[in-house]
Design a protein around this motif. Structure first.
Motif, PDB file in Angstrom:
ATOM      1  N   THR A  18       0.744  -1.247  -0.104  1.00 39.13           N
ATOM      2  CA  THR A  18       0.023  -0.029   0.035  1.00 39.13           C
ATOM      3  C   THR A  18       0.786   1.395  -0.039  1.00 39.13           C
ATOM      4  O   THR A  18       0.476   2.169  -0.574  1.00 39.13           O
ATOM      5  CB  THR A  18      -0.980  -0.190   1.305  1.00 39.13           C
ATOM      6  N   SER A  22       1.261   4.106  -2.876  1.00 41.50           N
ATOM      7  CA  SER A  22       1.009   5.576  -2.577  1.00 41.50           C
ATOM      8  C   SER A  22       2.072   6.423  -3.089  1.00 41.50           C
ATOM      9  O   SER A  22       1.919   7.533  -3.467  1.00 41.50           O
ATOM     10  CB  SER A  22       0.598   5.742  -0.985  1.00 41.50           C
ATOM     11  N   ARG A  35      -5.244  -0.963  -4.775  1.00 41.78           N
ATOM     12  CA  ARG A  35      -5.390  -1.566  -3.425  1.00 41.78           C
ATOM     13  C   ARG A  35      -5.288  -3.296  -3.446  1.00 41.78           C
ATOM     14  O   ARG A  35      -5.738  -3.725  -4.456  1.00 41.78           O
ATOM     15  CB  ARG A  35      -6.768  -1.324  -2.768  1.00 41.78           C
ATOM     16  N   ASN A 128       3.455   2.938   9.949  1.00 44.98           N
ATOM     17  CA  ASN A 128       2.417   2.827   9.050  1.00 44.98           C
ATOM     18  C   ASN A 128       0.919   2.555  10.012  1.00 44.98           C
ATOM     19  O   ASN A 128       0.914   2.189  11.079  1.00 44.98           O
ATOM     20  CB  ASN A 128       2.297   1.894   7.834  1.00 44.98           C
ATOM     21  N   LYS A 129      -0.206   2.783   9.539  1.00 44.42           N
ATOM     22  CA  LYS A 129      -1.381   2.759  10.291  1.00 44.42           C
ATOM     23  C   LYS A 129      -1.827   3.528  11.534  1.00 44.42           C
ATOM     24  O   LYS A 129      -2.242   3.001  12.350  1.00 44.42           O
ATOM     25  CB  LYS A 129      -1.716   1.083  10.463  1.00 44.42           C
ATOM     26  N   ASP A 131      -3.363   5.814  11.762  1.00 46.01           N
ATOM     27  CA  ASP A 131      -4.978   6.071  11.796  1.00 46.01           C
ATOM     28  C   ASP A 131      -5.853   5.108  12.834  1.00 46.01           C
ATOM     29  O   ASP A 131      -6.756   5.603  13.153  1.00 46.01           O
ATOM     30  CB  ASP A 131      -5.553   6.339  10.533  1.00 46.01           C
ATOM     31  N   SER A 206      -0.330   7.247   7.230  1.00 47.30           N
ATOM     32  CA  SER A 206      -1.096   5.983   6.981  1.00 47.30           C
ATOM     33  C   SER A 206      -0.949   6.085   5.479  1.00 47.30           C
ATOM     34  O   SER A 206      -1.230   6.918   4.899  1.00 47.30           O
ATOM     35  CB  SER A 206      -2.516   6.504   7.272  1.00 47.30           C
ATOM     36  N   LEU A 208      -2.685   4.125   3.281  1.00 41.49           N
ATOM     37  CA  LEU A 208      -3.829   3.905   2.787  1.00 41.49           C
ATOM     38  C   LEU A 208      -4.552   5.134   2.787  1.00 41.49           C
ATOM     39  O   LEU A 208      -5.193   5.477   1.389  1.00 41.49           O
ATOM     40  CB  LEU A 208      -4.846   3.131   3.570  1.00 41.49           C
ATOM     41  N   LYS A 209      -4.371   6.224   3.466  1.00 39.88           N
ATOM     42  CA  LYS A 209      -4.839   7.559   3.438  1.00 39.88           C
ATOM     43  C   LYS A 209      -3.878   8.461   2.858  1.00 39.88           C
ATOM     44  O   LYS A 209      -4.075   9.826   3.144  1.00 39.88           O
ATOM     45  CB  LYS A 209      -5.284   7.985   4.844  1.00 39.88           C
ATOM     46  N   ALA A 211      -1.229   9.765   4.349  1.00 38.25           N
ATOM     47  CA  ALA A 211      -0.945  10.528   5.405  1.00 38.25           C
ATOM     48  C   ALA A 211       0.580  10.381   5.780  1.00 38.25           C
ATOM     49  O   ALA A 211       0.953   9.082   5.982  1.00 38.25           O
ATOM     50  CB  ALA A 211      -1.667  10.437   6.642  1.00 38.25           C
TER      51      ALA A 211
END
Length: 898
Positions: A18, A22, A35, A128-129, A131, A206, A208-209, A211
């Motif tokens: 992921t 990004s 994804r 990561n992660k 969020d 993150s 995925l987002k 960020a």
């Protein structure tokens, strides 16, 4: 343009793919961010990857980033495919280690960290992660610093700058002094510390987002520097694959100069026992995901796939680049391949050899005695993938058995191994010193022999044979490890040694040394970290003791207890299931490979495996010697009684023992390289060890046999008497021609002239010594030649028939007449001398014959001069004394009338 190769590494499910998506999206390389759960990730190009949601094979993507070009290498995160990940590390300039904020530092994360240190790769860390609920930046940063090192520094935009510069200064003495002088570290200073692995920038976000990803990309642009490359071509191979058309692809990074299409690629190093090669690069491809573009030239710093190369392998260095060290991560489980009925095992073995080029850790082994194929695999997930690949590519639905542990063997103390290979018309002998090394050292090969004692080409050939295969031990047939094998002596024959002779002698020397040494069975260990609730720690400690594990005292982490230690893989294979059961899912076990250690229940394992080294016909422990024109086998415990070379090793190591690699310092015969000359006594001792005592006649019945070298002055064939046996001298013609400098130089111009000159010399020699002289020349390569015997003045000249060498003719003749007549053979072939001695003949070296001929010529000249003086007649010799006086007065002009 600035160009770097950046790798992405992570524990499985940390969000590595992921993050790659990004980075590609934010850089503009892809229009839409894929994804993993949608099965449309740009770098998940294989159907199996999309189905399982994991990365199986490393892939690359090229994208621009400001003023630089980044080659992004996406690597597998699952532990079963960690060998694929490790191969990619060889070509990385920088790496991004992804840590899941929800899970923290995992066991496999620490394994990756150690590998990055081993390969000296500057590393950025992306947590990561962030969020997800329960993720705390300060707690995670502290865990990173505790588990990975205090050099992990927060580089996020919201960091405290004062603390930031203080932490940077604490990582380097020069910067600390600068900081104390109230000077802050500059961008180049920080870039240098990152490059030297003194600082590890940490970013939080993150993937995925998206960020925190832009901050990571800005950090990469700001603090990475392109390596300095040589102008000379070099490349490092890290992967072999095949495209959809079946074309073989060699993935490599250009580490110097450049590579153009149709250019010849050379690999002349002796790494890993592979043969050097020269091949053309047919096509150069730059892959990005599943697609590629062809280029005419790959420049330094680029990662490309090349077609047309068939002899490459992962870890190989091309051009000026050297090969990589042995990989750290290896399978510890071996599985038997179960084939469907009607499947040809040898066809499947050939197919697996092709697959092994792409997945080297398979270590495909054919068990001849059992008729089985065994492969090494990392775990259950890889088993499923390999089964699927075999079915799709080769159309065979195979199965694997339950699997067993991959054991290894080493030795406790040093030993010398001797291997001899001498069937008819072959010859090689090898002496190896085998010494134990520390655990994890692998195998180290070296030579302590001077090139004056053994030709350098033969030494390199022996070392190649040592490196080209896994040598089985003698306890269970498992591969040997953790020892240094040094070549300390050897011998070859210019005429009789062929390509495979040293391979056989080398393999047998290793096996004989292992039989002599005290072998130790090794088993793989895991280093583990076990987290269990405090109330379950007693059960955990009891289990670990039962599994022969060792561990540190438990540490408290909140309401959990942490145990760290090591235990045999065989005991911990299914322990995670037990942990889940007695902790009700709260326990967590992470294991890392901890190397090999002595097996706790060695006798039980050895008995269960039932390996018999003496019945392993593919890996013999004995040696082959030659007698009466036929080879015979000598068992490993009697080889020293028959060996031809004395290495001089008396025990101990090379550091405290003066090894005499070549044995006796006497002059070598002309036909031997790497072997000392054998005296008559030494030859007799060799013969006695090989064939038994020489049967002598009583003194009144036999001729005298010297037990030392016969010099020219000592060698006198006795005058022929009626009651004595006839004297014969057999001369190996071409051996003498190429041993005498004057004839050797003449032979370079015209071999026939050299042959005629030798015939004249031998004719003169026979005329003085009065023996029967037979001059033998090789003619065995003349097709259809029946052989011939002719007379040349007073000697016999023999030309051997097709497929019969001069050595064979002389051996046959000595065998026929050696017991009835006094036979001497002039040759410098030391092996031939052993046979001559056994047949009752005497030997005369080429140098000895030359001295004898020169002595004969001197005697001929002196007798001629003496005879000339005795046959002269003068005028006054026969006159009476008075008349002679009178004539003398007249001659002098004196008047005698007075």
């Amino acid at each position: 343009m600035k160009r770097i190769v950046l790798g992405i590494l992570a524990h499985v499910d940390a969000g590595k793919t992921t993050l790659s998506e990004s980075m590609l999206y934010l850089s503009g390389a892809v229009r839409r961010m894929g994804r993993v759960d949608h099965k449309d990730a740009f770098l998940d190009t294989y159907e199996m990857e999309k189905e399982r949601g994991i990365t199986i094979f490393s892939k690359q993507a090229v994208f621009p980033l400001d003023d630089m070009e980044v080659t992004l290498m996406d690597t597998p995160g699952h532990v079963d495919f960690s060998a694929e990940m490790e191969r990619t590390l060889q070509v990385l300039d920088y790496a991004v280690l992804v840590v899941s904020g929800a899970d923290g530092v995992q066991g496999h994360t620490e394994t990756l960290w150690r590998l990055l240190a081993r390969y000296h790769i500057p590393t950025f860390v992306f947590i990561n992660k962030m969020d997800q609920d329960g993720t705390e930046k300060e707690r995670l940063l502290k865990e990173l610093q505790d588990r990975l090192g205090g050099e992990c520094v927060d580089f996020s935009p919201e960091r405290d700058m004062e603390i930031f510069y203080e932490q940077i200064a604490m990582c380097d003495e020069a910067l600390l002094e600068q900081y104390l002088a109230e000077e802050q570290a500059g961008e180049e200073d920080i870039a240098r510390l990152i490059r030297e692995r003194k600082v590890f920038p940490c970013f939080f976000g993150s993937a995925l987002k998206m960020a925190g990803v832009e901050e990571l990309l800005r950090g990469i642009v700001q603090y990475t520097r392109q390596p300095v490359y040589s102008e000379v071509f070099g490349a490092k191979v890290y992967k072999i694959a095949r495209d959809s058309q079946g074309s073989r692809l060699t993935y490599m990074k250009i580490t110097g100069g450049g590579l153009r299409v149709k250019e010849v690629v050379e690999a002349g190093h002796r790494e890993s026992g592979r043969e050097p090669f020269r091949e053309k690069a047919d096509q150069i491809r730059i892959y990005s995901g599943a697609k590629y573009e062809t280029v005419q030239e790959a420049e330094a710093g680029m990662v490309c796939a090349v077609t047309g190369l068939t002899g490459t392998y992962p870890g190989q260095g091309l051009g000026a680049e050297s090969a990589s060290d042995m990989p750290v991560l290896e399978p510890v489980l071996t599985y038997r391949l179960v084939l469907p009925d009607g499947t040809d095992a040898h066809t499947m073995l050939a197919d697996l050899r092709l697959l092994e080029e792409e997945v080297p850790e398979l270590h495909t082994v054919w068990k001849e005695r059992l008729g089985e194929i065994h492969v090494n695999l990392m775990g259950e997930v890889q088993i499923g993938i390999i089964r699927r690949i075999i079915e799709e590519r080769f159309g065979v639905a195979v199965q694997f058995d339950a699997g067993s542990i991959v054991y290894k063997e080493t030795i406790r103390r040093a030993a010398e191994g001797v291997g001899h290979f001498e069937p008819l018309r072959h010859y090689a002998e090898v002496h190896l010193l085998m010494e134990p090394l520390e655990s994890g050292s692998g195998l180290v090969f070296d030579s302590a022999v001077s090139e004056d004692e053994l030709d350098g080409n033969w030494q390199r050939l022996i070392l190649t044979h040592l490196e080209e295969r896994e040598h089985p031990g003698v306890l269970t047939g498992s591969a040997i490890t953790d020892m240094k094998i040094t070549l300390i002596a050897g011998r070859g024959h210019l005429k009789h040694t062929e390509g495979g002779d040293f391979r056989q002698a080398t393999y047998r020397a290793v096996r004989q040394g292992l039989k002599k040494a005290e072998s130790i069975l090794l088993e793989p260990y895991y280093t583990f970290r076990l987290e269990v609730p405090a109330e379950s720690v007693g059960r955990a400690m009891s289990d670990l003791q039962r599994m022969n594990g060792s561990f540190e005292p438990p540490k408290l982490s909140g309401d959990m207890s942490v145990l760290e230690g090591s235990a045999p893989v065989a005991s911990m294979r299914d322990y995670q299931t037990e942990v889940n059961a007695y902790t009700r899912g709260r326990g967590r076990l992470s294991c890392m490979q901890g190397g090999y250690r002595p097996c706790q229940n060695a006798e039980e394992i050895i008995t269960a495996i039932g390996y018999d080294s003496e019945k392993d016909i593919e890996n013999p422990t004995g040696s082959v010697f030659c007698a009466h024109g036929a080879g015979f086998i000598v068992s490993w415990d009697k080889v020293e009684e028959y060996m031809h070379v004395d290495s001089g090793w008396q025990g101990g190591s090379l550091e405290d023992e003066t090894v005499r690699p070549g044995g006796s310092p006497e002059k070598r015969p002309a036909e031997l390289s790497g072997a000392p000359a054998c005296s008559e006594k030494e030859l007799e001792e060799i013969f006695v060890r090989t064939y038994g005592p020489v049967k002598r006649k009583r003194p009144s019945e036999r001729r005298r046999t010297e037990s030392r070298n016969i010099s020219a002055a000592e060698y006198r064939p006795p005058k022929k008497k009626r009651e004595q046996a006839e004297e014969y001298l057999l001369v190996d013609g071409y051996n003498i021609i190429f041993a005498w400098d004057e004839l050797k130089e003449l032979a370079k111009v015209n071999i026939m002239s050299a042959r005629d000159k030798l015939m004249d010399i031998m004719s003169n020699y026979q005329g003085f010594r009065r023996m029967t002289l037979i001059l033998v020349f090789d003619a065995y390569k003349v097709e259809g030649n029946p052989g011939s015997v002719s007379t040349y003045h007073n000697i016999y000249v023999v030309y051997t028939k097709e497929a019969e060498t001069a050595d064979q003719y002389i051996e046959k003749t000595v065998h026929e007449i050696g017991r009835k007549h006094n036979v001497t053979v002039a040759t410098s072939d030391a092996l031939e001398q052993v046979i001559i001695l056994g047949q009752g003949g005497r030997r005369l070296s080429a140098e000895g014959l030359r001295e004898e001929v020169e002595l004969v010529m001197q005697e001929l000249r002196s007798e001629h001069l003496k005879e000339s003086r005795s046959t002269r007649s003068y005028l006054f010799d026969n006159l009476p004394d008075e008349l002679a006086d009178y004539v003398e007065e007249l001659r002098m002009g004196e008047d005698s009338s007075d």
